[in-house]
Scaffold this motif. Structure first.
Motif, short mmCIF file in Angstrom:
data_model
loop_
_atom_site.label_atom_id
_atom_site.label_comp_id
_atom_site.label_asym_id
_atom_site.label_seq_id
_atom_site.Cartn_x
_atom_site.Cartn_y
_atom_site.Cartn_z
N GLU A 38 38.18 -40.18 -0.39
CA GLU A 38 38.83 -40.05 0.86
C GLU A 38 39.14 -41.48 1.43
O GLU A 38 38.46 -42.18 1.52
CB GLU A 38 37.63 -39.63 1.94
N GLU A 39 40.37 -41.23 1.99
CA GLU A 39 40.86 -42.56 2.60
C GLU A 39 40.26 -42.69 4.05
O GLU A 39 39.98 -41.87 4.94
CB GLU A 39 42.29 -42.34 2.73
N CYS A 40 39.95 -43.95 4.42
CA CYS A 40 39.59 -44.50 5.61
C CYS A 40 40.87 -44.26 6.76
O CYS A 40 41.87 -44.67 6.37
CB CYS A 40 39.01 -45.92 5.74
N PRO A 41 40.51 -43.57 7.78
CA PRO A 41 41.70 -43.35 8.58
C PRO A 41 42.19 -44.65 9.24
O PRO A 41 41.46 -45.64 9.39
CB PRO A 41 41.07 -42.62 9.93
N GLN A 42 43.32 -44.96 9.48
CA GLN A 42 44.08 -46.09 9.98
C GLN A 42 43.31 -46.72 11.16
O GLN A 42 43.15 -47.96 11.43
CB GLN A 42 45.91 -45.89 10.01
N TYR A 113 31.77 -42.13 10.16
CA TYR A 113 33.02 -41.94 10.66
C TYR A 113 33.16 -42.53 11.92
O TYR A 113 34.19 -42.98 12.56
CB TYR A 113 33.59 -40.39 10.91
N GLU A 114 31.93 -42.63 12.68
CA GLU A 114 32.03 -43.28 13.93
C GLU A 114 30.76 -43.83 14.10
O GLU A 114 29.53 -43.78 13.81
CB GLU A 114 32.05 -42.06 15.00
N CYS A 126 34.25 -46.58 9.01
CA CYS A 126 34.04 -46.05 7.75
C CYS A 126 32.92 -46.84 7.23
O CYS A 126 32.73 -48.09 6.92
CB CYS A 126 35.23 -46.23 6.90
N ALA A 127 31.88 -46.08 6.78
CA ALA A 127 30.46 -46.61 6.42
C ALA A 127 29.75 -45.77 5.43
O ALA A 127 30.24 -44.33 5.75
CB ALA A 127 29.52 -47.00 7.57
N ILE A 158 29.89 -51.12 5.31
CA ILE A 158 31.05 -50.90 5.66
C ILE A 158 31.77 -50.72 4.40
O ILE A 158 31.88 -51.45 3.48
CB ILE A 158 31.63 -52.08 6.64
N VAL A 159 32.96 -49.70 4.28
CA VAL A 159 33.85 -49.57 3.36
C VAL A 159 35.34 -49.30 3.80
O VAL A 159 35.31 -49.21 4.90
CB VAL A 159 33.45 -48.30 2.68
N ASN A 160 36.28 -49.56 3.03
CA ASN A 160 37.59 -49.45 3.53
C ASN A 160 38.32 -48.11 2.81
O ASN A 160 39.41 -47.54 3.10
CB ASN A 160 38.63 -50.67 3.20
#
Length: 163
Positions: A38-42, A113-114, A126-127, A158-160
């Motif tokens: 899953e991509e991390c939102p911009q 996500y938050e 993103c974590a 933390i991840v990207n």
């Protein structure tokens, strides 16, 4: 202690991002029931950059605020509210984390996500929760849709993107 330059940035960031709720997207599941990439939102990438959070930054997290310091704990598929046990960048311990749990595979997968600092609006991030040596591995007595875990806390990284 939050550096002065970040103290000035945090209110502006909160104002800009408060209307941008981040929720997990449609995540495909692998054959073992674990979530796929899953991509991390911009917006989350931008918020983490502004706050000085980098991939690999870590803190300790209480996995479920309703089961603090319990052993074992039971996590369920779906939303989870966690809490920082140690500071993460500008976020103090006791900041809340909102994410999702998947229990379909051999261990629980938790994506965040938050983050919501005390008396502030949630900020997208993103974590992931991780523990070495398979410590997020489900106990054999876990029923479908649940993960019984030995420990109530884990490390948060933390991840990207989510892999």
């Amino acid at each position: 202690m939050v550096p002065v330059h970040m103290r000035r940035s945090l209110p502006v960031l909160l104002l800009c991002l408060s209307s941008c709720a981040t929720t997990p997207g449609n995540v495909s599941l692998r054959s073992d029931g674990t979530p796929g990439p899953e991509e991390c939102p911009q917006k989350a990438l931008e918020a983490m950059r502004i706050l000085g959070l980098s991939v690999g930054d870590a803190a300790e997290v209480e996995l479920d605020v309703n089961q603090t310091d319990a052993s074992p704990i039971t996590l369920y598929d779906g939303p989870v509210e966690s809490m920082l046990n140690s500071p993460l960048g500008p976020f103090p311990s006791v900041s809340r984390l909102y994410g999702r749990v998947w229990t379909g595979g051999p261990q629980a997968v938790i994506r965040y996500y938050e983050v919501q600092p005390p008396e502030r609006e949630p900020i997208p991030i993103c974590a992931v929760a991780r523990l070495g040596l398979g410590q997020l591995r489900k106990k054999p007595e876990s029923k479908p849709g649940t993960a019984i875990l030995e420990f109530s806390s884990a490390a948060l990284y933390i991840v990207n993107s989510f892999r």
